[in-house]
Scaffold this active site. Structure first.
Site, PDB file in Angstrom:
ATOM      1  N   GLN A  11       0.832  -1.198   0.000  1.00  0.00           N
ATOM      2  CA  GLN A  11       0.000   0.000   0.000  1.00  0.00           C
ATOM      3  C   GLN A  11       0.872   1.255   0.000  1.00  0.00           C
ATOM      4  O   GLN A  11       1.880   1.314   0.696  1.00  0.00           O
ATOM      5  CB  GLN A  11      -0.911  -0.010   1.221  1.00  0.00           C
ATOM      6  CG  GLN A  11      -1.992   1.040   1.197  1.00  0.00           C
ATOM      7  CD  GLN A  11      -2.985   0.858   2.327  1.00  0.00           C
ATOM      8  OE1 GLN A  11      -2.984  -0.164   3.008  1.00  0.00           O
ATOM      9  NE2 GLN A  11      -3.851   1.847   2.535  1.00  0.00           N
ATOM     10  N   SER A  92       4.915  -5.910   2.775  1.00  0.00           N
ATOM     11  CA  SER A  92       3.637  -5.905   3.496  1.00  0.00           C
ATOM     12  C   SER A  92       2.572  -6.612   2.667  1.00  0.00           C
ATOM     13  O   SER A  92       2.675  -7.815   2.415  1.00  0.00           O
ATOM     14  CB  SER A  92       3.246  -4.460   3.829  1.00  0.00           C
ATOM     15  OG  SER A  92       2.092  -4.416   4.639  1.00  0.00           O
ATOM     16  N   LEU A  93       1.540  -5.892   2.223  1.00  0.00           N
ATOM     17  CA  LEU A  93       0.514  -6.477   1.370  1.00  0.00           C
ATOM     18  C   LEU A  93       1.119  -7.226   0.195  1.00  0.00           C
ATOM     19  O   LEU A  93       0.640  -8.301  -0.207  1.00  0.00           O
ATOM     20  CB  LEU A  93      -0.403  -5.364   0.840  1.00  0.00           C
ATOM     21  CG  LEU A  93      -1.217  -5.714  -0.411  1.00  0.00           C
ATOM     22  CD1 LEU A  93      -2.356  -6.624  -0.047  1.00  0.00           C
ATOM     23  CD2 LEU A  93      -1.690  -4.468  -1.124  1.00  0.00           C
ATOM     24  N   ARG A 117      -8.581  -8.120   4.963  1.00  0.00           N
ATOM     25  CA  ARG A 117      -7.416  -7.428   5.538  1.00  0.00           C
ATOM     26  C   ARG A 117      -7.593  -5.918   5.445  1.00  0.00           C
ATOM     27  O   ARG A 117      -7.420  -5.193   6.427  1.00  0.00           O
ATOM     28  CB  ARG A 117      -6.149  -7.863   4.789  1.00  0.00           C
ATOM     29  CG  ARG A 117      -4.832  -7.343   5.324  1.00  0.00           C
ATOM     30  CD  ARG A 117      -3.720  -7.807   4.387  1.00  0.00           C
ATOM     31  NE  ARG A 117      -2.382  -7.615   4.925  1.00  0.00           N
ATOM     32  CZ  ARG A 117      -1.644  -6.535   4.756  1.00  0.00           C
ATOM     33  NH1 ARG A 117      -2.125  -5.507   4.080  1.00  0.00           N
ATOM     34  NH2 ARG A 117      -0.420  -6.452   5.271  1.00  0.00           N
ATOM     35  N   HIS A 201       1.230  -1.917  11.069  1.00  0.00           N
ATOM     36  CA  HIS A 201       2.342  -2.726  11.562  1.00  0.00           C
ATOM     37  C   HIS A 201       2.774  -2.292  12.971  1.00  0.00           C
ATOM     38  O   HIS A 201       3.961  -2.138  13.265  1.00  0.00           O
ATOM     39  CB  HIS A 201       3.520  -2.690  10.583  1.00  0.00           C
ATOM     40  CG  HIS A 201       3.184  -3.262   9.252  1.00  0.00           C
ATOM     41  ND1 HIS A 201       3.008  -4.614   9.045  1.00  0.00           N
ATOM     42  CD2 HIS A 201       2.924  -2.663   8.056  1.00  0.00           C
ATOM     43  CE1 HIS A 201       2.673  -4.825   7.787  1.00  0.00           C
ATOM     44  NE2 HIS A 201       2.608  -3.662   7.167  1.00  0.00           N
ATOM     45  N   GLN A 250       1.374 -10.447  10.788  1.00  0.00           N
ATOM     46  CA  GLN A 250       1.899  -9.441   9.867  1.00  0.00           C
ATOM     47  C   GLN A 250       1.362  -8.045  10.141  1.00  0.00           C
ATOM     48  O   GLN A 250       2.064  -7.045   9.975  1.00  0.00           O
ATOM     49  CB  GLN A 250       1.580  -9.853   8.423  1.00  0.00           C
ATOM     50  CG  GLN A 250       2.277  -9.000   7.373  1.00  0.00           C
ATOM     51  CD  GLN A 250       1.689  -9.217   5.991  1.00  0.00           C
ATOM     52  OE1 GLN A 250       0.473  -9.222   5.818  1.00  0.00           O
ATOM     53  NE2 GLN A 250       2.553  -9.399   5.000  1.00  0.00           N
TER      54      GLN A 250
END
Length: 413
Positions: A11, A92-93, A117, A201, A250
Site C-alpha cells: 500500500q 507488506s501487502l 485485511r 504494523h 503481519q
C-alpha cells in the site's frame, strides 16, 4: 552468476489511473479485474480509472486493487517470457501477491483475504489519531535507540518498517509522533510525515487481527513453487504452516524489508524486477547498490533484464552434469571393492540415468536425488565432510539454487 527476484509493492504505490495500459493491452488483466470485481462487489476498473483518487486511497480499496493489478502484471510477464525466477518477495501487502504468484494460494482466496485485511485495517484507523513517519539519513540502529529513550518517558512509538539502512518508518499516535519528530530532527535526522490512514504494523492494529486471522484459517495454503521471503522473519518460507503463522502476525509486526533484501543478496540475487505500479521498491533496492527495474515505470529495461537472465540461465551447466563431473573427479581413498561397487559404481550409474532422462530442467526431486547420490559417492570415497560441503555448495551456487539443500538419503535404484 545472475539470479532473478520478483518483488511486489504494498500500500502506498496506488495512484489514480494505475494499470490502465496493462488493462487495455491484455485480456488476461481484464479477466482478473472482472473476476475480482465479482468477489468484492464493486468494479475495480471504475475504482482504478474513473473514481475520485480518495476512493482508491482508502485502505479497503487500495489493497485489493494492488493485489489484482500486481498479479495481472505477473501473469503477463510469465506468459510472454517464462522468466527463470529464483525468488519472490513483497512489501507488506505485496507479500500476499508474491505468495499468490508462487502458487501458495489461489486467486479467489487471495482476493477474499486481502478484502478482509483492508476492511479490518481501515476500521481501526477511523478515529484518525494515529499515523506514521519516516526517519531518514540516520542508521536504523540509531533510530531504535532514540525511540527507546523517547518511550522511556511513557510513550509507545514502534518501528513499523525497516525499509533500508537509513530509512526507518515509525508508528504511533499523531501526538507522540509530533513530539518524537522534534527530538529526531534536533539530533540531525530528517523526518517525513507519511500520508497514511493509521499506524500500520504496530499494536494499533491489534483490533484488526481477529477478522484477518479468521479469514486466514479458511485458506488451504501450499508450499510455494518458488522461494518466497517473509518480511516478518526475513527468511524464505519452508512450509505452509510457516506462511500461516507469519501472516497471522503481519498486521502488528514490523516489515523487515532491508533484512529480506540482504538475505536475497546473500543468495546471489543480482537482478530485481518490481511487479506493480510505481517504482517504490525499485528505489529502495537500487539504494543498496543492486540492479533493479520497475515493470510499470520502465517496461523496456525490465524486459531486457529478464531476457538477459534467461539467456544466462540457458548457458549455465546443469546440476546433474556437475554432480557427475564432481563424482568422477573426486580422489578415491577407499579400496574395499564391495563398498566401492555399492557406494560409487551404482550411484554413478544412477547419476548417468538421471543425466540422460530427457531434455529440460530436472525436477526438484531429481536435483535432490542427484546431490544425495554425489554425497554417497564422496562418503564412500572417504572425502572429508568439509570438502563434501564445499563441493555441494559450489554446485548449488553455480546452478543458482537458492533453496536450502538437506540430504534425504536417496536410495540407489
Amino acid at each position: 552468476m545472475t539470479n532473478l527476484a520478483l518483488v511486489f509493492p504494498g500500500q502506498g504505490s496506488q495512484f489514480s489511473g494505475m494499470g490502465r495500459a496493462w488493462y487495455d493491452a491484455h485480456g488476461s488483466v481484464r479477466d482478473r479485474f472482472e473476476q475480482a470485481s465479482e468477489i468484492v462487489g464493486y468494479s475495480l476498473a471504475d475504482l482504478c480509472f474513473t473514481a475520485p483518487p480518495a476512493e482508491l486511497t482508502r485502505t479497503r480499496h487500495a489493497q485489493v486493487a494492488l493485489l489484482v493489478l500486481g498479479y495481472g502484471m505477473y501473469e503477463v510477464v510469465v506468459g510472454d517470457r517464462r522468466p527463470p525466477v529464483s525468488a519472490m518477495a513483497g512489501h507488506s501487502l505485496g507479500e500476499i501477491t508474491a505468495l499468490l504468484a508462487a502458487g501458495a494460494l489461489d486467486f479467489e482466496d487471495a482476493v477474499r483475504l486481502v478484502k478482509v485485511r483492508g476492511e479490518a485495517m481501515e476500521a481501526y484507523t477511523a478515529e484518525g489519531d494515529t499515523g506514521m513517519v519516516a526517519a531518514l539519513r540516520t542508521p536504523a540502529s540509531q533510530v531504535e535507540k532514540w525511540v527507546e529513550e523517547f518511550n522511556a518517558g511513557g510513550h509507545g512509538v514502534q518501528v513499523a518498517n525497516y525499509n533500508a539502512e537509513q530509512q526507518t518508518v515509525l508508528a504511533g499516535t499523531r501526538e507522540e509522533l509530533r513530539a518524537l519528530t522534534a527530538v529526531l530532527e534536533e539530533r540531525g535526522a530528517r523526518v517525513a510525515r507519511l500520508s497514511v490512514a493509521g499506524a500500520f504494523h504496530s499494536r494499533h492494529m491489534d483490533g484488526a487481527v481477529p477478522a484477518y486471522v479468521d479469514e486466514l484459517d479458511r485458506i488451504a495454503f501450499t508450499e510455494p513453487s518458488v522461494p518466497v521471503y517473509s518480511t516478518v522473519t526475513g527468511r524464505a518460507y519452508e512450509s505452509a504452516r510457516e506462511i500461516r503463522e507469519a501472516l497471522s502476525v503481519q498486521l502488528t509486526a514490523p516489515v523487515r524489508w532491508e533484512t529480506v533484501v540482504s538475505a536475497l543478496t546473500a543468495a546471489d540475487v543480482t537482478v530485481w524486477i518490481e511487479v506493480g505500479p510505481k517504482n517504490v521498491l525499485t528505489k529502495l533496492i537500487a539504494g543498496s547498490g543492486a540492479v533493479a527495474h520497475s515493470l510499470d515505470d520502465d517496461a523496456g529495461a525490465a524486459y531486457a533484464a529478464l531476457d538477459r537472465v534467461a539467456e544466462e540461465r540457458a548457458n549455465r551447466p546443469g546440476l546433474v552434469g556437475l554432480c557427475l563431473g564432481a563424482a568422477a573427479a573426486t580422489r578415491n581413498r577407499n579400496f574395499d571393492d564391495e563398498e566401492y561397487a555399492a557406494g560409487v559404481v551404482a550411484p554413478y550409474r544412477r547419476l548417468q540415468e538421471l543425466a540422460s532422462a530427457g531434455a529440460g530442467e530436472p525436477t526438484s526431486e531429481q536435483r535432490c536425488e542427484a546431490l544425495d547420490l554425489l554425497r554417497t559417492i564422496m562418503e564412500t570415497k572417504g572425502v572429508p565432510d568439509a570438502e563434501q560441503e564445499e563441493r555441494i555448495s559450489s554446485i548449488l551456487r553455480r546452478t543458482g539454487q537458492t533453496a536450502v539443500y538437506a540430504p534425504t538419503g536417496a536410495a540407489v535404484r
